[in-house]
Design an enzyme around this catalytic site. Structure first.
Site, PDB file in Angstrom:
ATOM      1  N   ALA A 191       0.854  -1.200   0.000  1.00 13.51           N
ATOM      2  CA  ALA A 191       0.000   0.000   0.000  1.00 13.51           C
ATOM      3  C   ALA A 191       0.882   1.239   0.000  1.00 13.51           C
ATOM      4  O   ALA A 191       0.745   2.122   0.848  1.00 13.51           O
ATOM      5  CB  ALA A 191      -0.939  -0.003   1.203  1.00 13.51           C
ATOM      6  N   VAL A 193       2.974   4.122  -2.832  1.00 12.44           N
ATOM      7  CA  VAL A 193       2.501   5.113  -3.796  1.00 12.44           C
ATOM      8  C   VAL A 193       1.851   4.444  -5.014  1.00 12.44           C
ATOM      9  O   VAL A 193       0.758   4.806  -5.426  1.00 12.44           O
ATOM     10  CB  VAL A 193       3.668   6.028  -4.238  1.00 12.44           C
ATOM     11  N   ILE A 194       2.525   3.433  -5.577  1.00 10.96           N
ATOM     12  CA  ILE A 194       1.967   2.775  -6.769  1.00 10.96           C
ATOM     13  C   ILE A 194       0.694   2.019  -6.411  1.00 10.96           C
ATOM     14  O   ILE A 194      -0.313   2.086  -7.123  1.00 10.96           O
ATOM     15  CB  ILE A 194       2.996   1.826  -7.416  1.00 10.96           C
ATOM     16  N   SER A 279       3.551  -4.094  -5.902  1.00 11.03           N
ATOM     17  CA  SER A 279       4.183  -2.758  -5.843  1.00 11.03           C
ATOM     18  C   SER A 279       4.823  -2.616  -4.472  1.00 11.03           C
ATOM     19  O   SER A 279       4.277  -1.985  -3.578  1.00 11.03           O
ATOM     20  CB  SER A 279       3.141  -1.668  -6.093  1.00 11.03           C
ATOM     21  N   GLY A 281       8.069  -1.608  -3.939  1.00  7.65           N
ATOM     22  CA  GLY A 281       9.290  -0.808  -4.055  1.00  7.65           C
ATOM     23  C   GLY A 281      10.038  -1.112  -5.340  1.00  7.65           C
ATOM     24  O   GLY A 281       9.646  -1.987  -6.114  1.00  7.65           O
ATOM     25  N   HIS A 454      -9.291  34.948  -3.704  1.00  7.44           N
ATOM     26  CA  HIS A 454     -10.552  34.383  -3.222  1.00  7.44           C
ATOM     27  C   HIS A 454     -11.532  34.236  -4.380  1.00  7.44           C
ATOM     28  O   HIS A 454     -11.647  35.150  -5.191  1.00  7.44           O
ATOM     29  CB  HIS A 454     -11.170  35.296  -2.166  1.00  7.44           C
TER      30      HIS A 454
HETATM   31  P1  FAD Z   1      14.339   6.256 -15.290  1.00  4.80           P
HETATM   32  O1  FAD Z   1      13.168   7.140 -15.512  1.00  4.80           O
HETATM   33  O2  FAD Z   1      14.079   4.861 -14.858  1.00  4.80           O
HETATM   34  O3  FAD Z   1      15.167   6.270 -16.638  1.00  4.80           O
HETATM   35  C1  FAD Z   1      16.274   5.470 -16.850  1.00  4.80           C
HETATM   36  C2  FAD Z   1      16.404   5.211 -18.321  1.00  4.80           C
HETATM   37  O4  FAD Z   1      17.669   4.614 -18.572  1.00  4.80           O
HETATM   38  C3  FAD Z   1      15.374   4.224 -18.879  1.00  4.80           C
HETATM   39  O5  FAD Z   1      14.895   4.673 -20.109  1.00  4.80           O
HETATM   40  C4  FAD Z   1      16.162   2.946 -19.045  1.00  4.80           C
HETATM   41  O6  FAD Z   1      15.620   2.092 -20.034  1.00  4.80           O
HETATM   42  C5  FAD Z   1      17.504   3.515 -19.444  1.00  4.80           C
HETATM   43  N1  FAD Z   1      18.641   2.623 -19.237  1.00  4.80           N
HETATM   44  C6  FAD Z   1      18.921   1.822 -18.189  1.00  4.80           C
HETATM   45  N2  FAD Z   1      20.118   1.209 -18.362  1.00  4.80           N
HETATM   46  C7  FAD Z   1      20.601   1.645 -19.555  1.00  4.80           C
HETATM   47  C8  FAD Z   1      21.787   1.398 -20.279  1.00  4.80           C
HETATM   48  N3  FAD Z   1      22.742   0.604 -19.793  1.00  4.80           N
HETATM   49  N4  FAD Z   1      21.939   2.000 -21.479  1.00  4.80           N
HETATM   50  C9  FAD Z   1      20.999   2.838 -21.983  1.00  4.80           C
HETATM   51  N5  FAD Z   1      19.865   3.119 -21.320  1.00  4.80           N
HETATM   52  C10 FAD Z   1      19.670   2.537 -20.123  1.00  4.80           C
HETATM   53  N6  FAD Z   1       7.894  10.121  -9.683  1.00  4.80           N
HETATM   54  C11 FAD Z   1       7.402  11.346  -9.501  1.00  4.80           C
HETATM   55  O7  FAD Z   1       8.164  12.253  -9.162  1.00  4.80           O
HETATM   56  N7  FAD Z   1       6.081  11.626  -9.706  1.00  4.80           N
HETATM   57  C12 FAD Z   1       5.204  10.664 -10.080  1.00  4.80           C
HETATM   58  O8  FAD Z   1       4.016  10.948 -10.250  1.00  4.80           O
HETATM   59  C13 FAD Z   1       5.684   9.357 -10.275  1.00  4.80           C
HETATM   60  N8  FAD Z   1       4.859   8.372 -10.652  1.00  4.80           N
HETATM   61  C14 FAD Z   1       5.358   7.115 -10.855  1.00  4.80           C
HETATM   62  C15 FAD Z   1       4.461   6.111 -11.199  1.00  4.80           C
HETATM   63  C16 FAD Z   1       4.925   4.820 -11.392  1.00  4.80           C
HETATM   64  C17 FAD Z   1       3.953   3.744 -11.782  1.00  4.80           C
HETATM   65  C18 FAD Z   1       6.313   4.546 -11.253  1.00  4.80           C
HETATM   66  C19 FAD Z   1       6.847   3.169 -11.500  1.00  4.80           C
HETATM   67  C20 FAD Z   1       7.206   5.537 -10.900  1.00  4.80           C
HETATM   68  C21 FAD Z   1       6.727   6.831 -10.683  1.00  4.80           C
HETATM   69  N9  FAD Z   1       7.567   7.869 -10.283  1.00  4.80           N
HETATM   70  C22 FAD Z   1       7.072   9.114 -10.066  1.00  4.80           C
HETATM   71  C23 FAD Z   1       9.007   7.648 -10.101  1.00  4.80           C
HETATM   72  C24 FAD Z   1       9.772   8.133 -11.336  1.00  4.80           C
HETATM   73  O9  FAD Z   1       9.276   7.454 -12.466  1.00  4.80           O
HETATM   74  C25 FAD Z   1      11.257   7.890 -11.152  1.00  4.80           C
HETATM   75  O10 FAD Z   1      11.711   8.449  -9.945  1.00  4.80           O
HETATM   76  C26 FAD Z   1      12.025   8.518 -12.299  1.00  4.80           C
HETATM   77  O11 FAD Z   1      11.621   7.981 -13.539  1.00  4.80           O
HETATM   78  C27 FAD Z   1      13.539   8.311 -12.124  1.00  4.80           C
HETATM   79  O12 FAD Z   1      14.214   8.898 -13.188  1.00  4.80           O
HETATM   80  P2  FAD Z   1      15.624   8.342 -13.692  1.00  4.80           P
HETATM   81  O13 FAD Z   1      16.007   9.221 -14.815  1.00  4.80           O
HETATM   82  O14 FAD Z   1      16.524   8.192 -12.546  1.00  4.80           O
HETATM   83  O15 FAD Z   1      15.338   6.861 -14.212  1.00  4.80           O
HETATM   84  P1  NAI Z   2       6.659   2.222  -2.046  1.00  2.00           P
HETATM   85  O1  NAI Z   2       7.956   2.175  -1.343  1.00  2.00           O
HETATM   86  O2  NAI Z   2       5.961   3.516  -2.178  1.00  2.00           O
HETATM   87  O3  NAI Z   2       5.630   1.247  -1.315  1.00  2.00           O
HETATM   88  C1  NAI Z   2       5.878  -0.111  -1.150  1.00  2.00           C
HETATM   89  C2  NAI Z   2       4.964  -0.639  -0.061  1.00  2.00           C
HETATM   90  O4  NAI Z   2       5.034  -2.039  -0.082  1.00  2.00           O
HETATM   91  C3  NAI Z   2       5.381  -0.177   1.335  1.00  2.00           C
HETATM   92  O5  NAI Z   2       4.256   0.307   2.019  1.00  2.00           O
HETATM   93  C4  NAI Z   2       5.948  -1.438   1.964  1.00  2.00           C
HETATM   94  O6  NAI Z   2       5.774  -1.489   3.356  1.00  2.00           O
HETATM   95  C5  NAI Z   2       5.147  -2.508   1.250  1.00  2.00           C
HETATM   96  N1  NAI Z   2       5.803  -3.807   1.176  1.00  2.00           N
HETATM   97  C6  NAI Z   2       7.097  -4.067   0.874  1.00  2.00           C
HETATM   98  N2  NAI Z   2       7.311  -5.392   0.847  1.00  2.00           N
HETATM   99  C7  NAI Z   2       6.121  -5.989   1.130  1.00  2.00           C
HETATM  100  C8  NAI Z   2       5.692  -7.339   1.230  1.00  2.00           C
HETATM  101  N3  NAI Z   2       6.535  -8.353   1.037  1.00  2.00           N
HETATM  102  N4  NAI Z   2       4.409  -7.576   1.534  1.00  2.00           N
HETATM  103  C9  NAI Z   2       3.531  -6.565   1.728  1.00  2.00           C
HETATM  104  N5  NAI Z   2       3.878  -5.258   1.643  1.00  2.00           N
HETATM  105  C10 NAI Z   2       5.160  -4.984   1.339  1.00  2.00           C
HETATM  106  O7  NAI Z   2       6.913   1.535  -3.453  1.00  2.00           O
HETATM  107  P2  NAI Z   2       6.051   1.467  -4.773  1.00  2.00           P
HETATM  108  O8  NAI Z   2       4.629   1.789  -4.509  1.00  2.00           O
HETATM  109  O9  NAI Z   2       6.417   0.200  -5.408  1.00  2.00           O
HETATM  110  O10 NAI Z   2       6.647   2.654  -5.614  1.00  2.00           O
HETATM  111  C11 NAI Z   2       8.036   2.717  -5.873  1.00  2.00           C
HETATM  112  C12 NAI Z   2       8.513   4.112  -5.878  1.00  2.00           C
HETATM  113  O11 NAI Z   2       8.129   4.749  -7.084  1.00  2.00           O
HETATM  114  C13 NAI Z   2       7.922   4.989  -4.790  1.00  2.00           C
HETATM  115  O12 NAI Z   2       8.588   4.844  -3.561  1.00  2.00           O
HETATM  116  C14 NAI Z   2       8.152   6.345  -5.353  1.00  2.00           C
HETATM  117  O13 NAI Z   2       9.474   6.715  -5.104  1.00  2.00           O
HETATM  118  C15 NAI Z   2       7.954   6.126  -6.837  1.00  2.00           C
HETATM  119  N6  NAI Z   2       6.597   6.533  -7.202  1.00  2.00           N
HETATM  120  C16 NAI Z   2       6.248   7.837  -7.034  1.00  2.00           C
HETATM  121  C17 NAI Z   2       4.981   8.266  -7.337  1.00  2.00           C
HETATM  122  C18 NAI Z   2       4.623   9.674  -7.085  1.00  2.00           C
HETATM  123  O14 NAI Z   2       5.518  10.472  -6.850  1.00  2.00           O
HETATM  124  N7  NAI Z   2       3.346  10.036  -7.132  1.00  2.00           N
HETATM  125  C19 NAI Z   2       3.977   7.369  -7.902  1.00  2.00           C
HETATM  126  C20 NAI Z   2       4.438   6.001  -7.991  1.00  2.00           C
HETATM  127  C21 NAI Z   2       5.713   5.639  -7.678  1.00  2.00           C
END
Ligand code: FAD
Ligand code: NAI
Length: 475
Positions: A191, A193-194, A279, A281, A454
């Site tokens: 439970a 963020v995802i 989801s 982490g 407002h």
């Molecule tokens: P990434 O976005 O993962 O980019 C890395 C890139 O490098 C990828 O394209 C990958 O394919 C490429 N790559 C990897 N290895 C190689 C290699 N050797 N050669 C060439 N390319 C390579 N964060 C927020 O702030 N707000 C949100 O609303 C939010 N929502 C999210 C929702 C979901 C479902 C998920 C999974 C994540 C979300 N996040 C959110 C988190 C956010 O997506 C990440 O924190 C962010 O994308 C990290 O950026 P990055 O550039 O470090 O890596």
């Molecule tokens: P998360 O760290 O937000 O949540 C994972 C949850 O899973 C935690 O509550 C944890 O206690 C629980 N958990 C871990 N292992 C477990 C197990 N074995 N059984 C039951 N519960 C377990 O990770 P999540 O949701 O996968 O997202 C990954 C990251 O992506 C986030 O931490 C965030 O950094 C980024 N993200 C950011 C968003 C945003 O900014 N709106 C949206 C989605 C993702």
């Protein structure tokens, strides 16, 4: 013959592509390598954020919220909807179009900034005089040499032991964003963020959603009062969250997924669902980098080990974003990317980790910056708190969305703002004011004295600041 660059960025997510743009702006010859490939085999820069993260999840959150509003809330506004239906394929296709617009936008930005883009996987081959040799393998096959290397390879979803992702029944964020039909019963493990965002999407579209969370507290990192309010709202919406569970076996078959777990009391339970989102982490992504070829060090979590300024153990090799320590957020990755490009240019790049905002895009949205009340208590810091409910805000009433509150935490003596926590409508936008205020080390009185339009939701922010001094005007 290898191509020479001042800066080579490996990874084209928000950390990488933004670092490349800033490096190019600073006058460096810059390359960016990214291996993300779209369904047609073409490049899809933007990383997790653009392809299977921030952008597609927000597109589906918006569409599903409209659907829920049309079905459940329009009537209260005197709007009658008959024959409401869901065209899921169109909703998913719209999301894909939004993703594609972002991919194309990044390719345009590469051109605009004269960044050489290589579609393929980048890996270290060796250190050379004055830099590093990088091999590109994939659609592009090249040997590049860079004076500075910025690694921004991001992260991937962590799988549950014994239950690998098949993206059919057991879904990561990728599969969770492209189901072909709304499952009748959807299970989610984690439970966080995802779990909450994707759980909300599919619940709004009609799935019966059960989230199993390992920790005994709901959203433990969030301010307790805010988390409680959000938990109540999600429960009212029908999102079932079971806390304190221990997941045992996960069996996937033709009929769906069966999860054996023990509940908070230690009693054995099973949950049968049509689809399961895991989801729990994310893990830093370094495979394919060939880090060992140059002796690039990882930490105990498998992240690239960096100092506070994103320097790795190797001279002129930097790493930013999800692949290093710190919150896995797109805006954190971007800030680090900009700061590193500026440091390479000899400037004082700067990231303030104390003022990175967090947002959970559920309804109500949850957003915060700075410290929580429980953190301040644990530190023994003397503080004052002020809250203001959206119920008492005229704009929220007009919107028909009065859930939640704004909460200020300020130092008891100096009145400096230490944290701002919001659960409610547009929290994602409202939090910016708090971030700006904290960057300027404002006091709660500063916010209380600023004229806010407002009627606007931001008046709740002003009122919460007034509440610190126990002098709200509208509550
Ligand atoms: P990434 O976005 O993962 O980019 C890395 C890139 O490098 C990828 O394209 C990958 O394919 C490429 N790559 C990897 N290895 C190689 C290699 N050797 N050669 C060439 N390319 C390579 N964060 C927020 O702030 N707000 C949100 O609303 C939010 N929502 C999210 C929702 C979901 C479902 C998920 C999974 C994540 C979300 N996040 C959110 C988190 C956010 O997506 C990440 O924190 C962010 O994308 C990290 O950026 P990055 O550039 O470090 O890596
Ligand atoms: P998360 O760290 O937000 O949540 C994972 C949850 O899973 C935690 O509550 C944890 O206690 C629980 N958990 C871990 N292992 C477990 C197990 N074995 N059984 C039951 N519960 C377990 O990770 P999540 O949701 O996968 O997202 C990954 C990251 O992506 C986030 O931490 C965030 O950094 C980024 N993200 C950011 C968003 C945003 O900014 N709106 C949206 C989605 C993702």
């Amino acid at each position: 013959m290898s191509k020479q660059f001042d800066v080579i960025v490996i990874g084209g997510g928000p950390g990488g592509y933004i670092a490349a743009i800033r490096a190019a702006q600073l006058g460096f010859s810059t390359a960016c390598i990214d291996d993300w490939t779209n369904a047609k085999g073409g490049p899809a820069p933007g990383g997790t954020c653009t392809n299977t993260g921030c952008i597609p999840s927000k597109a589906l959150l918006q569409s599903s919220e409209y659907f829920e509003h049309a079905g459940k809330h329009f009537a209260a506004h005197g709007i009658q909807v008959e024959g409401l239906g869901l065209d899921l394929a169109k909703m998913i296709a719209r999301k894909d179009t939004v993703v594609k617009q972002n991919n194309d936008g990044i390719l345009f930005l590469f051109k605009k900034n004269k960044i050489s883009f290589f579609h393929g996987r980048g890996s270290f081959s060796k250190a050379v005089d004055g830099g590093y040799e990088i091999q590109v393998r994939g659609a592009a096959e090249e040997t590049l040499v860079g004076r500075h290397i910025i690694v921004a390879t991001g992260s991937s979803a962590r799988a549950l032991a014994g239950a690998p992702f098949d993206e059919e029944n057991i879904l990561s964020n990728d599969g969770a964003l492209r189901m072909g039909a709304v499952p009748r019963r959807l299970g989610v493990i984690g439970a966080g963020v995802i779990g909450l965002e994707m759980g909300s999407v599919w619940r709004r579209l009609g799935a019966e959603v059960t989230i199993l969370e390992g920790l005994p507290t709901f959203l433990g990192a969030v301010d307790e009062q805010i988390a409680k309010e959000a938990h109540k709202a999600f429960t009212r919406q029908g999102l079932k969250v079971e806390l304190g569970v221990t997941v045992g076996s996960v069996q996937s078959g033709k009929k769906g997924v069966k999860i054996a777990y023990s509940d908070a009391k230690g009693e054995a339970r099973t949950l049968e669902v049509d689809k399961l989102i895991v989801s729990i982490g994310r893990v830093p992504r370094t495979e394919g980098l060939n880090a060992q070829a140059v002796g690039l060090q990882l930490d105990e979590r498998g992240a690239i080990a960096v100092d506070a300024e994103c320097r790795t153990n190797l001279p002129q090799v930097w790493a930013v974003g999800d692949v290093v320590r710190g919150p896995m957020l797109a805006h954190k990755a971007e800030e680090e990317g900009v700061a590193v490009a500026e440091r390479i240019a000899g400037q004082h790049g700067h990231v303030n980790f104390n003022t990175i905002p967090w947002v959970i895009y559920t309804s109500p949205e949850i957003a915060w910056v700075g410290q929580t009340e429980q953190q301040l208590k644990a530190e023994g810091r003397a503080y004052k708190a002020g809250t203001f409910p959206f119920l008492a805000n005229g704009r929220a009433r007009a919107l028909g969305d009065t859930t939640g509150m704004v909460k200020f935490l300020a130092d008891a003596a100096s009145d400096e703002i230490l944290g701002v926590h919001i659960v409610g409508p547009q929290a994602s936008e409202l939090i910016s004011e708090a971030v700006v205020a904290m960057e300027f080390r404002a006091s709660s009185e500063d916010i209380a004295r600023i004229c806010h339009a407002h009627p606007s939701l931001s008046e709740a922010t002003k009122e919460a600041a007034l509440a610190v001094d126990k002098r709200t005007l509208n509550f």
